[in-house]
Design an enzyme around this catalytic site. Structure first.
Site, short mmCIF file in Angstrom:
data_model
loop_
_atom_site.label_atom_id
_atom_site.label_comp_id
_atom_site.label_asym_id
_atom_site.label_seq_id
_atom_site.Cartn_x
_atom_site.Cartn_y
_atom_site.Cartn_z
N GLY A 20 0.84 -1.21 0.00
CA GLY A 20 0.00 0.00 0.00
C GLY A 20 0.87 1.25 0.00
N THR A 138 4.97 2.04 6.07
CA THR A 138 3.58 1.60 6.22
C THR A 138 2.79 2.60 7.05
OG1 THR A 138 2.10 -0.02 7.23
CG2 THR A 138 4.29 0.05 8.15
N ASP A 140 0.27 1.62 8.56
CA ASP A 140 -0.25 0.78 9.66
C ASP A 140 0.68 0.82 10.88
OD1 ASP A 140 -2.02 0.08 7.69
OD2 ASP A 140 -1.15 -1.89 7.32
N MET A 194 -7.97 2.46 8.73
CA MET A 194 -7.13 1.36 8.22
C MET A 194 -6.08 0.98 9.26
SD MET A 194 -6.31 1.98 4.24
CE MET A 194 -7.53 1.69 2.96
N ARG A 196 -4.84 -2.67 9.13
CA ARG A 196 -4.84 -4.14 9.13
C ARG A 196 -5.01 -4.71 10.54
NH1 ARG A 196 -5.23 -6.13 4.50
NH2 ARG A 196 -5.74 -8.01 5.64
O1 F6P Z 1 -1.16 -1.88 4.54
C1 F6P Z 1 -1.60 -0.64 4.19
C2 F6P Z 1 -3.09 -0.63 3.96
O2 F6P Z 1 -3.48 0.71 3.72
C3 F6P Z 1 -3.93 -1.24 5.08
O3 F6P Z 1 -4.13 -0.36 6.14
C4 F6P Z 1 -5.17 -1.62 4.33
O4 F6P Z 1 -5.84 -2.69 4.96
C5 F6P Z 1 -4.65 -2.03 2.99
O5 F6P Z 1 -3.41 -1.39 2.83
C6 F6P Z 1 -5.55 -1.68 1.84
O6 F6P Z 1 -5.00 -2.20 0.70
P1 F6P Z 1 -5.41 -1.83 -0.78
O7 F6P Z 1 -4.65 -0.60 -1.16
O8 F6P Z 1 -4.95 -3.01 -1.57
O9 F6P Z 1 -6.88 -1.63 -0.81
#
Ligand code: F6P
Length: 409
Positions: A20, A138, A140, A194, A196
Site C-alpha cells: 500500500g 507503512t 499501519d 485502516m 490491518r
Molecule cells: O497496509 C496498508 C493498507 O493501507 C492497510 O491499512 C489496508 O488494509 C490495505 O493497505 C488496503 O489495501 P489496498 O490498497 O490493496 O486496498
C-alpha cells in the site's frame, strides 16, 4: 585532498516500492536517491514493486532527474506482487528477478515496503545472496522497528515507520473536522480507520477528539460487547455526542452466528494472502442505533490517511533513515533495514538516533498492552505521550459560546 573518483562510480543502485502506498514514499525515494548519487551510483527506479523485475523488466533512470519528494504516493508505482510461490500464484518467479538484476546490471537493491515486500527481499538476500537494503514504509505502523519510547521511566518497544506520521496527522484532522457535524446532530459517529491487524493508526483519532476506540488487539467478544454498550451509553449521557474510532481489522461478536467476525470488503485475496477489510464501522453503528436507540452513523476514513502531501515529520524521518542507508551502503552491509532507535520529535531526528536491524528480524508488531486500556476502550496516557512526539499537542476546537436557556413567562 579531494577524491577524484566517487567510491561507487560505475555501480548501479535500484529502488522499488511495494504494498500500500503512503504519503512518504516519494520523500524516501528522493532522499535515498540523492545520497546514493553522492557515492557515485547510477540510480534506477523499478516500477510497480517486484512486478517491475519480472518478464522484460520495467525500469527507469532516476539519476540526476528532477523529483518531487513531497508529493504523496509513489512515482515508482506499487503492487502487491510476490515473486515467491503463493496459493494465489504457485509459480516461483525468483529466477526472473535474478535474471533481470543481472540484465540491468543492478548491484544493490533498496526495497521500500512493509512486512510483505521486505519479507520477500529478506528471502532473496538469504537464499540468493542478493545485496538488499530494506527501507520501512507503512501507514499501519506495524513493521517491527524496535524503536524505544521512554515513558514514566519505563522503556517500551514502540514502532515508527515512515508513512505513519502523515497518516496519523490526516486521521486526527479528519476526526477533528467531523466533530462539528456530529455535535450538531447529537450523534454517535463511528469512524473506521485502516491499519490491518494493528491499532496504531486508530490511536491517532484521539488527537482529533475520538473518545473511544476499538482495535484488533482487543477482540470484542460477547461479554466485551455488552460492556462496550454500557460504556457507550454512559459516555453519551452527558455530552450527547460521541466519536468512536474503529480499526478496520477489529474482531466483533456476531449475535446471529455466535462467532467473532472480521468484516471484509471483498473475499478476494492478494498475493500475500490478505483479504481486503472494510465495513465494520457500519456494523458497529447500526448495532448502537438498534440496541441503544441513539442515532449513530458510520464514516470510513479509507484511503484519505494514505493520501496527499508528506508531512514535515515524515520528510525529516525519511531523510534521517536515508542517512543510515548511506552508512550501510558505505560499509556494504546488506540484509539490513534502517530504523529509528528512540522516539524523538521532528527537530531531534538526527542520524545518531538511528540503527539498523537484520532483515531476518523484521515482522509484524501489534500495539503494546501499555498503550491501550481494554476495559475502558481508550488509548492510555502512554500512547498520548508517544503521539505527542509525532503530532505535537492535541488541538480540539470548540464552538466556544454557552448560551443561557430562556424560561417562558
Ligand atoms: O497496509 C496498508 C493498507 O493501507 C492497510 O491499512 C489496508 O488494509 C490495505 O493497505 C488496503 O489495501 P489496498 O490498497 O490493496 O486496498
Amino acid at each position: 585532498m579531494q577524491r577524484k573518483e566517487k567510491i561507487f562510480n560505475g555501480k548501479t543502485l535500484a529502488i522499488l516500492s511495494g504494498g500500500g502506498d503512503t504519503p512518504a514514499i516519494n520523500s524516501s525515494i528522493k532522499n535515498i536517491r540523492n545520497r546514493a548519487l553522492l557515492l557515485g551510483y547510477k540510480v534506477y527506479g523499478i516500477r510497480s514493486g517486484w512486478k517491475g523485475l519480472l518478464g522484460d523488466g520495467d525500469i527507469i533512470d532516476l539519476t540526476n532527474q528532477p523529483y518531487n519528494g513531497l508529493y504523496g504516493g509513489t512515482a515508482l508505482l506499487s503492487s502487491r506482487t510476490n515473486p515467491f510461490p503463493t496459493k494465489k500464484n504457485p509459480e516461483d518467479r525468483t529466477d526472473q528477478i535474478i535474471k533481470n538484476l543481472k540484465r540491468y546490471k543492478i548491484d544493490v537493491l533498496i526495497t521500500i515496503g512493509g512486512d510483505d515486500t521486505n519479507g520477500a527481499a529478506k528471502r532473496l538476500y538469504e537464499q540468493e545472496g542478493i545485496p538488499v537494503i530494506g527501507f520501512p514504509k507503512t501507514i499501519d505502523n506495524d513493521l517491527r522497528t524496535r524503536t524505544i519510547h521512554m515513558y514514566n521511566n519505563q522503556s517500551n518497544e514502540a514502532v515508527l515507520c515512515p508513512g505513519f506520521p502523515t497518516a496519523a496527522l490526516r486521521v486526527s484532522e479528519m476526526v477533528r473536522h467531523l466533530r462539528s457535524t456530529n455535535e450538531s446532530h447529537q450523534r454517535i459517529m463511528v469512524v473506521e480507520v485502516m491499519g490491518r491487524d494493528a491499532g496504531w493508526l486508530t490511536g491517532s483519532s484521539l488527537f482529533g477528539g475520538a473518545e473511544l476506540a476499538l482495535i484488533p488487539e482487543c477482540p470484542i467478544t460477547k461479554e466485551k460487547k455488552e460492556h462496550f454498550f454500557d460504556v457507550v451509553k454512559e459516555k453519551y449521557k452527558d455530552k450527547k455526542n460521541l466519536i468512536i474510532a474503529v480499526s478496520e481489522g477489529v474482531r466483533w461478536w456476531n449475535d446471529e452466528t455466535k462467532t467473532l467476525d472480521m468484516v471484509y470488503a471483498s473475499s478476494e485475496t492478494d498475493e500475500y494472502g490478505h483479504k481486503r477489510f472494510g465495513g465494520v464501522s457500519g456494523v458497529v453503528a447500526s448495532e448502537i442505533s438498534n440496541k441503544l436507540g441513539i442515532s449513530a452513523r458510520s464514516q470510513i476514513s479509507g484511503y484519505y490517511p494514505r493520501s496527499s502531501y508528506c508531512s514535515e515529520y515524515d520528510a525529516q524521518l525519511t531523510a534521517t533513515l536515508a542517512d543510515k542507508v548511506l552508512d550501510l551502503l558505505l560499509r556494504e552491509d546488506y540484509g539490513k533495514m534502517p530504523v529509528l532507535r528512540k522516539i524523538v520529535d521532528k527537530d531531534n531526528l538526527e542520524e545518531f538516533n538511528t540503527g539498523s536491524i537484520d532483515m531476518g528480524a523484521i515482522g509484524n508488531q501489534p500495539l503494546q498492552d501499555v498503550y491501550y486500556n481494554t476495559n475502558e476502550f481508550t488509548f492510555t496516557d502512554a500512547y498520548v505521550d508517544f503521539l505527542k512526539y509525532i503530532l505535537g499537542n492535541p488541538f480540539l476546537p470548540e464552538f466556544g459560546y454557552h448560551f443561557e436557556k430562556v424560561k417562558p413567562f
